[in-house]
Motif scaffolding. Sequence first.
Motif, PDB file in Angstrom:
ATOM      1  N   LYS A 142       0.990  -1.126  -0.220  1.00 38.52           N
ATOM      2  CA  LYS A 142       0.212  -0.015  -0.375  1.00 38.52           C
ATOM      3  C   LYS A 142       0.770   1.609  -0.123  1.00 38.52           C
ATOM      4  N   ILE A 143      -0.009   2.323  -0.217  1.00 37.25           N
ATOM      5  CA  ILE A 143       0.972   3.901   0.028  1.00 37.25           C
ATOM      6  C   ILE A 143      -0.138   4.941   1.212  1.00 37.25           C
ATOM      7  N   SER A 144       0.564   5.501   1.816  1.00 37.33           N
ATOM      8  CA  SER A 144       0.031   6.154   2.582  1.00 37.33           C
ATOM      9  C   SER A 144      -0.057   7.625   1.908  1.00 37.33           C
ATOM     10  N   ILE A 145      -1.593   8.529   2.509  1.00 38.78           N
ATOM     11  CA  ILE A 145      -2.189   9.580   1.721  1.00 38.78           C
ATOM     12  C   ILE A 145      -2.488  10.742   2.686  1.00 38.78           C
ATOM     13  N   ILE A 146      -1.095  11.595   2.967  1.00 31.85           N
ATOM     14  CA  ILE A 146      -1.310  12.548   4.227  1.00 31.85           C
ATOM     15  C   ILE A 146      -2.013  13.829   3.573  1.00 31.85           C
ATOM     16  N   LYS A 147      -3.285  14.564   4.441  1.00 35.80           N
ATOM     17  CA  LYS A 147      -4.470  15.327   3.842  1.00 35.80           C
ATOM     18  C   LYS A 147      -3.402  16.320   5.233  1.00 35.80           C
ATOM     19  N   VAL A 148      -3.283  17.437   3.976  1.00 34.67           N
ATOM     20  CA  VAL A 148      -2.936  18.799   4.321  1.00 34.67           C
ATOM     21  C   VAL A 148      -3.450  19.771   4.212  1.00 34.67           C
TER      22      VAL A 148
END
Length: 460
Positions: A200-206
């Motif tokens: 998987k990948i991780s997606i950070i919302k900023v």
Amino acid sequence: MSSPRRSLIVAAAAAVLALAGVPALAADIPPPDTVVTSPNVSHVLNIPKPAPIAANINTDIAFQGDYAYVGNYGGFSIYDIRNPKKAKPVSSVVCPGSQMDVSVYGDLLFTAVDSSRSDDSCNSTSQSAAIKESWEGVRIFDVSDKANPKYIKSVETNCGSHTLTLVPGKGRDRNKNVYIYVSSYLPAANFPDCAPPHDKISIIKVPLRDPGAAAVAATPVVFPDGGNETQPGLLVPTSGCHDITMFAEKDLAAGACMGDGVLFDISDRLNPKVTARTTDPNFAFWHSATFTNDAKKVVFTDELGGGGAATCNEATGPNRGADAIYEIVNGQLVFKSYFKISRYQADSENCVAHNGSLIPVKGRDIMVQAWYMGGVSIWDFTDAANPREIGFFERGPRAAGGGGGVWSAYYYNGYIYAADFNEGLDVIKISDRLTDGARNVRTDRLNVQTQESYREWGRH
């Protein structure tokens, strides 16, 4: 007896032969630490690494306005490049943690940490990932004051952050949020925050108005049925992605995922969908990707030997440790050819395809690329089946011994900037009829893995 002048003449002759496609002989390898360029390339300036981080290697580069941000295993440095011929460091932040991939947006600088630390602070020490309390992930800095950057936030991600890619929001979301796609890999059963499977990948919302509220918002699985894990010659089996390049305006991304090359539909920023996937028996480690300006081609790089081996030699051959050029046809990846520098390197020189960027030339597909101790290559792949090198910059083997070379080489507003492991930041210029048109193309921000079409440049 060979004189220094004769050595330079021999090196210059080798440069001309290399551009003509004639392979180099061992005798043509430049003398130790000697800078050699093709006739159309000039070495403008070298800036040694600033003292606070000089003991660590340089890595990635991001640009915004008159500044370059250079990652380093010991932290990062900010350089004033208003006058590239007199570029100079403004500040350095000591904040250890490999490998310090960087992206910049407004007043925010994002840095990737893929080494397990005792905590998220800049005073942390190395600590095993087998300890639950260990930290790795993304650090966020406020760089509004270039002389005094401030650390404002960290976000922990599973298996850390080997690389990161910034993606702007869409539509009404564009001025509210940015998203950070985090690539990581190498899980282990005894790592509490990095256990297999890790496809998987991780997606950070900023939130741009409140970056302190940044958090992981999604962890999409790229390979629900597993990736390429059994191909002979793989450096490591697929367990996530190494790097992802976005073409946000086209809702398209390319993932270099260790044993696989993939295309994503990123129209839903938190829910990327794999639309195409390919493997290559000559590839040991899918490392990075670059789209052409029209997004009709994509170049993938193969980091054979993990960047530590001497693979730019006759024994390795032209199709391994190389670039692979694919055309995108009906949404699928169609292989066209390989490109690899033909300038053989010494057995002491680690050399392999690494980070690069497009040179914005209308109507042509030209790229500048780092090759570790193979230096910097400028090459034309307008004819996808017949790519060719048109210019280069390199140094001879290190007199001090050991490896090194250029990690990243990117074109920004008329100049090429190259981050060298040991030598610091090099400023390079190419003067050639094939690339001269790029001089008129300007942008005020460049995160290389966040591609924008040339027509969009200057609209930030």
